[in-house]
Design an enzyme around this catalytic site. Structure first.
Site, PDB file in Angstrom:
ATOM      1  N   ASP A 106      -9.960  -5.937   4.409  1.00 46.80           N
ATOM      2  CA  ASP A 106     -11.213  -5.174   4.511  1.00 46.80           C
ATOM      3  C   ASP A 106     -11.192  -3.975   3.560  1.00 46.80           C
ATOM      4  OD1 ASP A 106      -9.412  -3.615   5.870  1.00 46.80           O
ATOM      5  OD2 ASP A 106     -10.635  -3.362   7.668  1.00 46.80           O
ATOM      6  N   SER A 107     -10.076  -3.783   2.858  1.00 45.99           N
ATOM      7  CA  SER A 107     -10.054  -2.796   1.769  1.00 45.99           C
ATOM      8  C   SER A 107     -11.112  -3.153   0.724  1.00 45.99           C
ATOM      9  CB  SER A 107      -8.671  -2.732   1.120  1.00 45.99           C
ATOM     10  OG  SER A 107      -8.235  -4.022   0.744  1.00 45.99           O
ATOM     11  N   ASP A 145      -9.025 -10.441   7.006  1.00 41.48           N
ATOM     12  CA  ASP A 145      -9.119  -9.372   8.017  1.00 41.48           C
ATOM     13  C   ASP A 145     -10.335  -9.553   8.910  1.00 41.48           C
ATOM     14  OD1 ASP A 145      -6.977  -7.623   7.769  1.00 41.48           O
ATOM     15  OD2 ASP A 145      -7.927  -6.427   6.190  1.00 41.48           O
ATOM     16  N   GLU A 177      -5.926  -5.442  13.043  1.00 39.93           N
ATOM     17  CA  GLU A 177      -5.231  -4.154  13.123  1.00 39.93           C
ATOM     18  C   GLU A 177      -4.993  -3.745  14.570  1.00 39.93           C
ATOM     19  OE1 GLU A 177      -7.029  -0.978  10.927  1.00 39.93           O
ATOM     20  OE2 GLU A 177      -7.043  -2.112   9.048  1.00 39.93           O
ATOM     21  N   GLU A 244       2.283  -0.694   7.597  1.00 45.85           N
ATOM     22  CA  GLU A 244       1.714   0.091   6.500  1.00 45.85           C
ATOM     23  C   GLU A 244       2.062   1.568   6.619  1.00 45.85           C
ATOM     24  OE1 GLU A 244      -2.416  -0.735   5.753  1.00 45.85           O
ATOM     25  OE2 GLU A 244      -2.686   1.024   4.492  1.00 45.85           O
TER      26      GLU A 244
HETATM   27  N1  LIG Z   1      -7.287   0.837  -3.015  1.00 46.54           N
HETATM   28  C1  LIG Z   1      -6.780   0.797  -1.791  1.00 46.54           C
HETATM   29  N2  LIG Z   1      -5.464   0.597  -1.642  1.00 46.54           N
HETATM   30  C2  LIG Z   1      -4.899   0.551  -0.413  1.00 46.54           C
HETATM   31  O1  LIG Z   1      -3.661   0.341  -0.314  1.00 46.54           O
HETATM   32  C3  LIG Z   1      -5.731   0.714   0.716  1.00 46.54           C
HETATM   33  C4  LIG Z   1      -7.114   0.899   0.507  1.00 46.54           C
HETATM   34  N3  LIG Z   1      -7.613   0.958  -0.745  1.00 46.54           N
HETATM   35  N4  LIG Z   1      -7.975   1.027   1.544  1.00 46.54           N
HETATM   36  C5  LIG Z   1      -7.503   0.727   2.867  1.00 46.54           C
HETATM   37  C6  LIG Z   1      -6.145   1.220   3.047  1.00 46.54           C
HETATM   38  C7  LIG Z   1      -6.053   2.715   2.957  1.00 46.54           C
HETATM   39  N5  LIG Z   1      -4.760   2.870   2.366  1.00 46.54           N
HETATM   40  C8  LIG Z   1      -4.239   4.087   1.968  1.00 46.54           C
HETATM   41  C9  LIG Z   1      -4.994   4.980   1.271  1.00 46.54           C
HETATM   42  C10 LIG Z   1      -4.468   6.180   0.871  1.00 46.54           C
HETATM   43  C11 LIG Z   1      -3.181   6.511   1.237  1.00 46.54           C
HETATM   44  C12 LIG Z   1      -2.684   7.829   0.800  1.00 46.54           C
HETATM   45  O2  LIG Z   1      -3.243   8.470  -0.017  1.00 46.54           O
HETATM   46  N6  LIG Z   1      -1.594   8.248   1.382  1.00 46.54           N
HETATM   47  C13 LIG Z   1      -0.990   9.489   1.005  1.00 46.54           C
HETATM   48  C14 LIG Z   1      -0.178  10.036   2.138  1.00 46.54           C
HETATM   49  C15 LIG Z   1      -1.051  10.540   3.220  1.00 46.54           C
HETATM   50  C16 LIG Z   1      -0.320  11.369   4.232  1.00 46.54           C
HETATM   51  O3  LIG Z   1       0.608  10.875   4.864  1.00 46.54           O
HETATM   52  O4  LIG Z   1      -0.714  12.513   4.394  1.00 46.54           O
HETATM   53  C17 LIG Z   1      -0.077   9.247  -0.180  1.00 46.54           C
HETATM   54  O5  LIG Z   1       0.255  10.245  -0.810  1.00 46.54           O
HETATM   55  O6  LIG Z   1       0.297   8.099  -0.484  1.00 46.54           O
HETATM   56  C18 LIG Z   1      -2.410   5.625   1.955  1.00 46.54           C
HETATM   57  C19 LIG Z   1      -2.943   4.402   2.330  1.00 46.54           C
HETATM   58  C20 LIG Z   1      -4.109   1.631   2.168  1.00 46.54           C
HETATM   59  N7  LIG Z   1      -5.234   0.746   2.005  1.00 46.54           N
HETATM   60  C1  LIG Z   2      -3.642  -3.065   2.454  1.00 50.15           C
HETATM   61  C2  LIG Z   2      -3.715  -4.373   3.151  1.00 50.15           C
HETATM   62  C3  LIG Z   2      -2.521  -4.672   3.985  1.00 50.15           C
HETATM   63  C4  LIG Z   2      -4.953  -4.450   3.975  1.00 50.15           C
HETATM   64  O1  LIG Z   2      -4.947  -4.471   5.166  1.00 50.15           O
HETATM   65  C5  LIG Z   2      -6.233  -4.483   3.261  1.00 50.15           C
HETATM   66  O2  LIG Z   2      -6.231  -4.753   2.063  1.00 50.15           O
HETATM   67  O3  LIG Z   2      -7.273  -4.256   3.910  1.00 50.15           O
END
Ligand SMILES: Nc1nc(=O)c2c([nH]1)NC[C@@H]1CN(c3ccc(C(=O)N[C@@H](CCC(=O)O)C(=O)O)cc3)CN21
Ligand SMILES: CC(C)C(=O)C(=O)O
Length: 377
Positions: A106-107, A145, A177, A244
């Protein structure tokens, strides 16, 4: 779980309870779903000089990935590769690359539809994209998803959504999820004979209650909850789990706690497999909005976005400077004789036009020309 460990339980309960694995029927069913297979011939370039320059791609290996072949792979200690894809061309690429599992995540709401979160994604969105992916794929296990709002409110809602997705996309499995709080819903899906992948740790559909896309399992108590969730999901019959955005050491323990494959994203190197979002890993995201959501854990294996930008810029310049199309790209021919006749017609047409214009009849010139040049037709 570490690769050395036996994975005999993989999908075992599912297979036992529902009699047979999901994928063997796929090729036959795919025909009715309109899935289009790639050419099985070796690469070849069209030799016809007047034809388009199309290179036929070699087909991927014929062996489909099934729940059983996945189990075998893990038992042999071979890591599972998984990637998202959301449309026909990317599915063809993923298939050709020999990736084990293709996820229509669903991303797609974020990377394909431009939303800030995955919450607005509908079941119709998933089905629309799933159908396109299925047309481009034959080898990977296909997982899709269930989006936010389509499974949480009751086991019946979960079962109905999963059935609809499976009927309309011809996929192999759904992903849901949530941990123990979703067990009745997941059980209802499994009871319909539908294979289900779990997803714990950062569950992006809980963006609201988590307060953002935040790493999970960072206290002893929270990490321990993940172990209990993973065990419960395995016990219920999920054939695999995504974990994740958790610390690597925590994902390691979760993987060790269960026999089913644990596939990590932002969860370190100790899981049984890895999954990444297509656009992130290929460096496709040039738009500020997308770049903002490319997680730090993602390794970029290509810079496709730059390649696309360069291609578009070159095209624009060529068009503006009249370098494209040259005669090389003007393939449709007319014989000299037909061309000569045509040029006579144009000359006569222009003479008539000029005469009518000088007679002050410009407005009705087109009709008169048609009448006078009736021989053209
Ligand atoms: N383009 C994209 N990639 C993804 O992997 C993804 C999506 N979209 N959308 C749905 C979820 C959201 N996801 C994400 C999006 C952002 C972070 C992120 O910015 N994390 C921060 C840490 C955040 C914290 O713990 O405070 C990082 O620095 O990686 C992590 C997972 C993974 N999934
Ligand atoms: C990041 C993966 C595992 C996912 O759930 C998605 O693409 O929505």
């Amino acid at each position: 779980m570490n690769s050395a460990r036996s994975r005999v339980a993989l999908g075992a309960r599912l297979v036992r309870e529902h009699g047979k694995e999901i994928s063997p029927a796929r090729a036959a069913a795919a025909a009715t779903a309109g899935r289009r297979w790639a050419s099985t011939e070796a690469p070849k370039t069209s030799a016809a000089s007047s034809g388009p320059r199309i290179t036929a791609a070699p087909a991927p290996p014929h062996k489909n990935i099934t729940l059983h072949s996945l189990a075998t792979k893990v038992r042999k200690g071979q890591p599972i590769s998984m990637v998202t894809a959301y449309d026909y061309p990317s599915a063809v690429h993923v298939d050709k690359a020999g990736i084990d599992i293709l996820l229509v995540g669903d991303s797609l709401g974020m990377v394909e539809l431009g939303f800030d979160t995955t919450l607005p994604v509908t079941l119709d969105d998933m089905i629309h994209h799933g159908k396109a992916v299925a047309r481009g794929c034959r080898r990977p296990l296909l997982v899709i998803d269930l989006p936010f709002g389509t499974f949480e409110t009751s086991p019946q809602q979960a079962a109905q959504s999963a059935i609809r997705v499976m009927k309309e996309t011809n996929f192999d499995a759904v992903k849901v999820e949530g941990g123990r709080q979703r067990l009745p819903n997941i059980e209802a899906i499994l009871d319909c004979g539908i294979a289900c992948m779990g997803h714990i740790g950062l569950t992006p559909q809980s963006y609201s209650s988590l307060g953002g896309f935040k790493a999970q399992g960072r206290t002893a108590a929270a990490a321990y909850e993940l172990i209990k969730d993973a065990e419960a999901l395995q016990e219920t019959g999920c054939f695999a789990l995504v974990i994740e955005c958790v610390p690597a050491a925590v994902a390691d323990q979760v993987a060790k706690a269960v026999d089913i494959p644990v596939i990590g994203i932002g969860a370190g190197p100790h899981t049984d497999g890895q999954v990444l979002v297509f656009h992130d890993m290929l460096g496709m995201m040039q738009h500020y909005h997308h770049a903002e959501f490319t997680p730090l854990f993602c390794k970029q294996y290509a810079t496709v976005g730059h390649t696309i930008q360069n291609g578009l810029a070159d095209y624009k310049r060529d068009v503006e400077e009249r370098r494209f199309p040259s005669m090389e790209y003007s393939p449709y021919k007319i014989s000299d004789a037909e061309l000569a006749t045509f040029m006579d017609m144009v000359a006569s047409h222009n003479e008539t036009k000029q005469r009518l214009a000088s007679d002050g009849q410009v407005k009705s010139a087109a009709d008169d020309i048609d009448n006078e040049n009736i021989k053209v037709y």
